[in-house]
Design a protein around this motif. Structure first.
Motif, PDB file in Angstrom:
ATOM      1  N   GLN A   1       7.307 -14.141   1.701  1.00  0.00           N
ATOM      2  CA  GLN A   1       6.469 -13.033   1.254  1.00  0.00           C
ATOM      3  C   GLN A   1       7.325 -11.799   0.947  1.00  0.00           C
ATOM      4  O   GLN A   1       7.122 -11.107  -0.052  1.00  0.00           O
ATOM      5  N   ARG A   2       8.312 -11.557   1.810  1.00  0.00           N
ATOM      6  CA  ARG A   2       9.169 -10.387   1.611  1.00  0.00           C
ATOM      7  C   ARG A   2      10.059 -10.549   0.385  1.00  0.00           C
ATOM      8  O   ARG A   2      10.323  -9.588  -0.336  1.00  0.00           O
ATOM      9  N   LEU A   3      10.527 -11.771   0.161  1.00  0.00           N
ATOM     10  CA  LEU A   3      11.338 -12.028  -1.036  1.00  0.00           C
ATOM     11  C   LEU A   3      10.518 -11.783  -2.291  1.00  0.00           C
ATOM     12  O   LEU A   3      10.993 -11.225  -3.273  1.00  0.00           O
ATOM     13  N   ALA A   4       9.245 -12.208  -2.237  1.00  0.00           N
ATOM     14  CA  ALA A   4       8.383 -12.096  -3.415  1.00  0.00           C
ATOM     15  C   ALA A   4       7.973 -10.652  -3.688  1.00  0.00           C
ATOM     16  O   ALA A   4       7.876 -10.232  -4.843  1.00  0.00           O
ATOM     17  N   THR A   5       7.729  -9.880  -2.623  1.00  0.00           N
ATOM     18  CA  THR A   5       7.199  -8.525  -2.802  1.00  0.00           C
ATOM     19  C   THR A   5       8.270  -7.446  -2.754  1.00  0.00           C
ATOM     20  O   THR A   5       8.025  -6.309  -3.163  1.00  0.00           O
ATOM     21  N   GLY A   6       9.451  -7.793  -2.223  1.00  0.00           N
ATOM     22  CA  GLY A   6      10.487  -6.777  -2.037  1.00  0.00           C
ATOM     23  C   GLY A   6      10.207  -5.861  -0.876  1.00  0.00           C
ATOM     24  O   GLY A   6      10.864  -4.825  -0.707  1.00  0.00           O
ATOM     25  N   LYS A   7       9.236  -6.230  -0.026  1.00  0.00           N
ATOM     26  CA  LYS A   7       8.882  -5.435   1.147  1.00  0.00           C
ATOM     27  C   LYS A   7       9.455  -6.068   2.410  1.00  0.00           C
ATOM     28  O   LYS A   7       9.564  -7.282   2.513  1.00  0.00           O
ATOM     29  N   ALA A   8       9.780  -5.210   3.397  1.00  0.00           N
ATOM     30  CA  ALA A   8      10.318  -5.700   4.663  1.00  0.00           C
ATOM     31  C   ALA A   8       9.224  -6.145   5.622  1.00  0.00           C
ATOM     32  O   ALA A   8       9.483  -6.887   6.571  1.00  0.00           O
ATOM     33  N   GLY A   9       7.994  -5.665   5.393  1.00  0.00           N
ATOM     34  CA  GLY A   9       6.908  -6.005   6.321  1.00  0.00           C
ATOM     35  C   GLY A   9       7.074  -5.329   7.662  1.00  0.00           C
ATOM     36  O   GLY A   9       6.636  -5.850   8.689  1.00  0.00           O
ATOM     37  N   SER A  10       7.694  -4.133   7.675  1.00  0.00           N
ATOM     38  CA  SER A  10       7.980  -3.431   8.930  1.00  0.00           C
ATOM     39  C   SER A  10       7.751  -1.931   8.784  1.00  0.00           C
ATOM     40  O   SER A  10       7.934  -1.368   7.711  1.00  0.00           O
ATOM     41  N   ILE A  11       7.341  -1.319   9.883  1.00  0.00           N
ATOM     42  CA  ILE A  11       7.307   0.143   9.958  1.00  0.00           C
ATOM     43  C   ILE A  11       8.264   0.567  11.063  1.00  0.00           C
ATOM     44  O   ILE A  11       8.478  -0.174  12.028  1.00  0.00           O
ATOM     45  N   GLY A  12       8.855   1.734  10.900  1.00  0.00           N
ATOM     46  CA  GLY A  12       9.933   2.137  11.795  1.00  0.00           C
ATOM     47  C   GLY A  12       9.659   3.416  12.551  1.00  0.00           C
ATOM     48  O   GLY A  12       8.808   4.231  12.175  1.00  0.00           O
ATOM     49  N   LEU A  13      10.381   3.568  13.632  1.00  0.00           N
ATOM     50  CA  LEU A  13      10.341   4.793  14.405  1.00  0.00           C
ATOM     51  C   LEU A  13      11.678   5.012  15.091  1.00  0.00           C
ATOM     52  O   LEU A  13      12.392   4.050  15.402  1.00  0.00           O
ATOM     53  N   ILE A  14      12.000   6.262  15.291  1.00  0.00           N
ATOM     54  CA  ILE A  14      13.213   6.634  16.015  1.00  0.00           C
ATOM     55  C   ILE A  14      12.825   6.931  17.459  1.00  0.00           C
ATOM     56  O   ILE A  14      11.869   7.672  17.712  1.00  0.00           O
ATOM     57  N   MET A  15      13.561   6.348  18.386  1.00  0.00           N
ATOM     58  CA  MET A  15      13.321   6.597  19.809  1.00  0.00           C
ATOM     59  C   MET A  15      14.430   7.507  20.330  1.00  0.00           C
ATOM     60  O   MET A  15      15.570   7.072  20.494  1.00  0.00           O
TER      61      MET A  15
END
Length: 341
Positions: A51-65
């Motif tokens: 899915q990520r290869l097809a969409t170019g999306k990582a499928g992740s959201i990030g945060l700094i701790m």
């Protein structure tokens, strides 16, 4: 169950199924619901790597701790993160948590985005004229701020609690109960939420012709220990407060301990209102004297920010509002009473 098998079972093309699962608008709602129902019944999960290869999306959201040797762990951060994780799990997104020294957060965010490992991220622990917001506008992925930044134009996406109104309402209640001597146990003085809470107290007192003395204000990290120390110091003042506002139930836990050690009765000799972030391990109604609180949910805020980020990442319509300002509820319990005579 793979995509080909699901396609055969439903009699739909693999493309239609993928579009239905990913919320594409050209798939009608009846088909979408049918695909979602059968996918759930059969235990089908998309191949995320494909899915990520097809969409170019990582499928992740990030945060700094933010983390450092002298940086205390924060129960409030953990509760917010739980809400974020709940929604990420529901929508098949991953969380990428990057630890960084508090003074190096900007660089850490740049690294996180440049790595391609996240599609969006959120910012927290806002300060006045926070430079991270200006930087975030230059990066190529969506972001949402938890809180606001005094001194900056509000042209960035945020979700915040109306801290100023919450502490204005709490102070106004205590004024109606006849209190004239106030104390404030607040969060770190450089953080936006603490500034706004203090503004709310000061504005309400000014309306009654009163001021908040610097000697009756304490700023600290929000732990039981600092709540105890701060309250003990306030009680040693020549004219101690009869009413105290706490920026967290965690601070209030220590403050109540100091009040008890001083032989005072909460709700009679001294009144206290805490900000309650609905922490499951520290419920205000379970204190020996139930606490009056200005109530809001960090977990719900985390959940909503994840929803907003994922909606922005997917380009779903309608897009969420740029600004959300939540009102805190004032919940009156036994820790507040008339000013002692």
């Amino acid at each position: 169950m793979n995509l080909k098998q699901l396609s055969q079972l439903l009699g739909l093309s693999q493309t239609t199924i993928s579009r239905a699962l990913n919320g594409y608008p050209e798939v009608n709602e009846e088909t979408r619901q049918r695909v979602l129902r059968v996918a759930k019944e059969t235990g089908y999960r998309p191949n995320l790597a494909a899915q990520r290869l097809a969409t170019g999306k990582a499928g992740s959201i990030g945060l700094i701790m933010p983390i450092a040797a002298d940086h205390s762990s924060d129960i409030h951060f953990a509760e917010f993160q739980s809400g974020l994780a709940e929604e990420a799990l529901r929508q098949d997104f991953h969380l990428v948590i990057m630890p960084a020294h508090p003074r190096e957060e900007e660089q850490a965010i740049r690294w996180l985005v440049a790595s391609g490992s996240v599609d969006g991220y959120y910012l927290a622990y806002m300060r006045e004229r926070d430079p991270r917001i200006t930087m975030a506008k230059t990066l190529p992925v969506p972001f949402v701020v938890h809180g606001r930044s005094l001194g900056l134009e509000p042209d960035y996406p945020y979700l915040d609690v109306d801290n100023e109104a919450a502490f204005n309402d709490a102070t106004s209640l205590l004024l109606r109960l006849g209190h004239r001597h106030f104390g404030l146990l607040n969060g770190p003085e450089d953080l936006d939420f603490a500034m706004r809470r203090r503004h709310g107290v000061v504005a309400a007192l000014a309306g009654a012709g009163l001021t908040l003395a610097a000697s009756h204000t304490r700023h600290s990290v929000m732990t039981d220990e600092f709540g105890f120390r701060g309250m003990a110091e306030l009680l040693r003042q020549p004219e101690p407060p009869t009413a105290v506002l706490c920026a967290s139930t965690v601070l209030a836990l220590g403050a109540v301990r100091a009040i008890n050690q001083a032989g005072l009765k909460l709700g009679k000799d001294i009144s206290l209102i805490a900000h309650d972030d609905v922490l499951p391990l520290l419920k205000p109604e379970n204190f020996s004297i139930p606490l009056t609180t200005t109530r809001s949910s960090l977990r719900a805020a985390g959940n909503r920010i994840a929803q907003r980020l994922i909606c922005q990442i997917g380009g779903q319509e309608p897009q969420p509002p740029l600004h959300e300002l939540w009102k805190a509820d004032l919940v009156i319990r036994a820790s507040t009473g008339p000013a002692p005579r």
